[in-house]
Design a protein around this motif. Structure first.
Motif, short mmCIF file in Angstrom:
data_model
loop_
_atom_site.label_atom_id
_atom_site.label_comp_id
_atom_site.label_asym_id
_atom_site.label_seq_id
_atom_site.Cartn_x
_atom_site.Cartn_y
_atom_site.Cartn_z
N THR A 3 0.84 -1.20 0.00
CA THR A 3 0.00 0.00 0.00
C THR A 3 0.87 1.25 0.00
O THR A 3 1.88 1.32 0.71
N GLY A 4 0.50 2.20 -0.81
CA GLY A 4 1.21 3.47 -0.92
C GLY A 4 0.27 4.47 -1.57
O GLY A 4 -0.95 4.33 -1.52
N TYR A 5 0.85 5.46 -2.22
CA TYR A 5 0.04 6.53 -2.82
C TYR A 5 0.48 6.81 -4.25
O TYR A 5 1.66 6.64 -4.59
N GLY A 6 -0.46 7.25 -5.06
CA GLY A 6 -0.17 7.76 -6.39
C GLY A 6 -0.38 9.27 -6.38
O GLY A 6 -1.31 9.77 -5.73
N TRP A 7 0.47 10.00 -7.11
CA TRP A 7 0.42 11.47 -7.04
C TRP A 7 1.02 12.08 -8.30
O TRP A 7 1.96 11.53 -8.88
N THR A 8 0.47 13.21 -8.72
CA THR A 8 1.10 14.03 -9.77
C THR A 8 1.17 15.46 -9.29
O THR A 8 0.40 15.90 -8.43
N GLU A 9 2.08 16.22 -9.89
CA GLU A 9 2.32 17.58 -9.42
C GLU A 9 1.23 18.57 -9.81
O GLU A 9 1.25 19.71 -9.36
N CYS A 39 -3.89 12.95 -3.64
CA CYS A 39 -3.22 11.69 -3.96
C CYS A 39 -4.25 10.57 -3.82
O CYS A 39 -5.34 10.78 -3.31
N VAL A 40 -3.89 9.39 -4.29
CA VAL A 40 -4.77 8.23 -4.19
C VAL A 40 -4.03 7.12 -3.45
O VAL A 40 -2.92 6.74 -3.83
N TRP A 99 -5.70 11.86 -12.44
CA TRP A 99 -7.10 11.65 -12.80
C TRP A 99 -7.22 10.66 -13.95
O TRP A 99 -8.08 9.77 -13.94
N GLN A 100 -6.34 10.77 -14.94
CA GLN A 100 -6.37 9.82 -16.06
C GLN A 100 -6.00 8.42 -15.61
O GLN A 100 -6.60 7.43 -16.03
N TYR A 101 -5.00 8.32 -14.76
CA TYR A 101 -4.48 7.02 -14.35
C TYR A 101 -5.46 6.27 -13.46
O TYR A 101 -5.66 5.06 -13.62
N PHE A 102 -6.08 6.97 -12.52
CA PHE A 102 -6.90 6.28 -11.52
C PHE A 102 -8.41 6.34 -11.78
O PHE A 102 -9.15 5.49 -11.28
N PHE A 103 -8.86 7.32 -12.54
CA PHE A 103 -10.31 7.49 -12.67
C PHE A 103 -10.83 7.44 -14.11
O PHE A 103 -12.00 7.12 -14.32
N LEU A 104 -10.00 7.75 -15.08
CA LEU A 104 -10.44 7.73 -16.48
C LEU A 104 -9.78 6.62 -17.27
O LEU A 104 -9.94 6.53 -18.49
N GLY A 139 -10.00 5.85 -2.19
CA GLY A 139 -8.61 6.09 -1.81
C GLY A 139 -8.15 7.51 -2.01
O GLY A 139 -7.02 7.86 -1.66
N LEU A 140 -9.01 8.37 -2.58
CA LEU A 140 -8.62 9.75 -2.83
C LEU A 140 -8.38 10.48 -1.51
O LEU A 140 -9.21 10.43 -0.61
N ARG A 141 -7.24 11.14 -1.40
CA ARG A 141 -6.86 11.83 -0.17
C ARG A 141 -6.34 13.23 -0.49
O ARG A 141 -5.73 13.46 -1.53
#
Length: 281
Positions: free
Chosen positions: A138-144, A149-150, A230-235, A252-254
């Motif tokens: 478990t960890g997080y995904g993030w873009t600038e 993050c997710v 948004w593209q990676y996790f939701f679209l 998981g959105l934080r």
């Protein structure tokens, strides 16, 4: 001897779409690593001689190499399988050079030069020095481009900065020249294959019992060409046809809180290389 050595392989400058941005990312990654709460760690950046590297924190050294650029770096030009095989060899030989420079380390963690790690890793490894190792589940995904993050499950399935392995299990060669290409690609260039190899050898990795890292997605220097958060996790089409997985991502959105920034980004959330409005790579 350090109980945990972070190996950060850096691609040849000719394989980087934006070297200046790559250096910003490397500096942010090094800052994340250097924030370890326990001091028994070291960091080794592996880079080509002549590369213009950013200033690195205390605890880091540079292992200089003379490898040529990866000739099949582009997935678009060479196809996914050819490019991935070439990537494993190029990354793996850089990792090998770094490990040989610190072969007495208790455990190793390979960290891509655009990701982030929890500042609790060194202390955890110190308390479990005999363990074969762990994978980050478990960890997080993030873009600038966002201050969200997710939280991810199955983190090690997508992020290369996700394994901590006891040094002796690598069975490192006496010299760089003694390593076969198969060894370099399967043991050091792939974060997926070594998990299976170690399990078959009776040394299975177990899940890290806490969130271990932040996977930076959606930047133009990324070899995997992942989309934005948004593209990676939701679209992502593969999630749109799997509503259960999409719902898990939504849950998981934080908000990227100050606590998360302190744990994973080195306590410098306003630094230019990590600012949420900086140019994406």
């Amino acid at each position: 001897m350090s109980h945990l050595t972070f190996i950060v392989p850096v691609r040849h400058p000719d394989n980087s779409p934006d070297w200046s941005l790559q250096c910003q990312f490397l500096q942010a990654t090094a800052r994340s690593i250097a924030a370890q709460a326990d001091p028994g760690w070291r960091g080794i950046v592996v880079a080509n001689e002549g590369s213009d590297l950013p200033e690195l924190p205390e605890g880091f050294s540079v292992e200089w190499v003379t490898f040529k650029p990866n000739p099949a770096y582009s997935i678009a030009a060479h196809g996914k399988e050819v490019a991935r095989d070439a990537f494993r060899l190029d990354k793996g030989r850089r990792v090998l050079a770094g490990m040989l420079a610190a072969r007495d380390s208790g455990h190793f963690m390979i960290v891509d030069d655009d990701d982030f790690v929890s500042n609790t890793l060194s202390g955890f490894v110190k308390a479990n020095t005999d363990a074969p190792g762990w994978f980050i589940d478990t960890g997080y995904g993030w873009t600038e481009d966002t201050d969200y993050c997710v939280r991810m499950q199955g983190y090690s399935g997508v992020c290369g900065s996700s394994l901590i392995i006891r040094g002796d299990l690598y069975d490192l060669p006496a010299r760089f020249e003694d390593a076969s290409e198969d060894y370099i690609k399967e043991w050091l260039g792939s974060h997926v294959r070594i998990k299976h190899i170690l399990r078959a050898a009776g040394h299975p990795l177990v899940p890290l019992p806490f969130d271990g890292g932040v996977y930076r997605v959606g930047h133009r220097n990324s070899h995997s060409n992942s989309g934005s958060l948004w593209q990676y996790f939701f679209l992502n089409p593969k999630y749109l046809v799997r509503p259960g997985r999409l719902w898990r991502n939504i849950k998981g959105l934080r908000k990227l809180s100050d606590d998360l920034k302190r744990e994973f980004f080195g306590g410098a959330p306003s630094a230019p290389a990590m600012g949420v409005h900086e140019t994406l790579s």
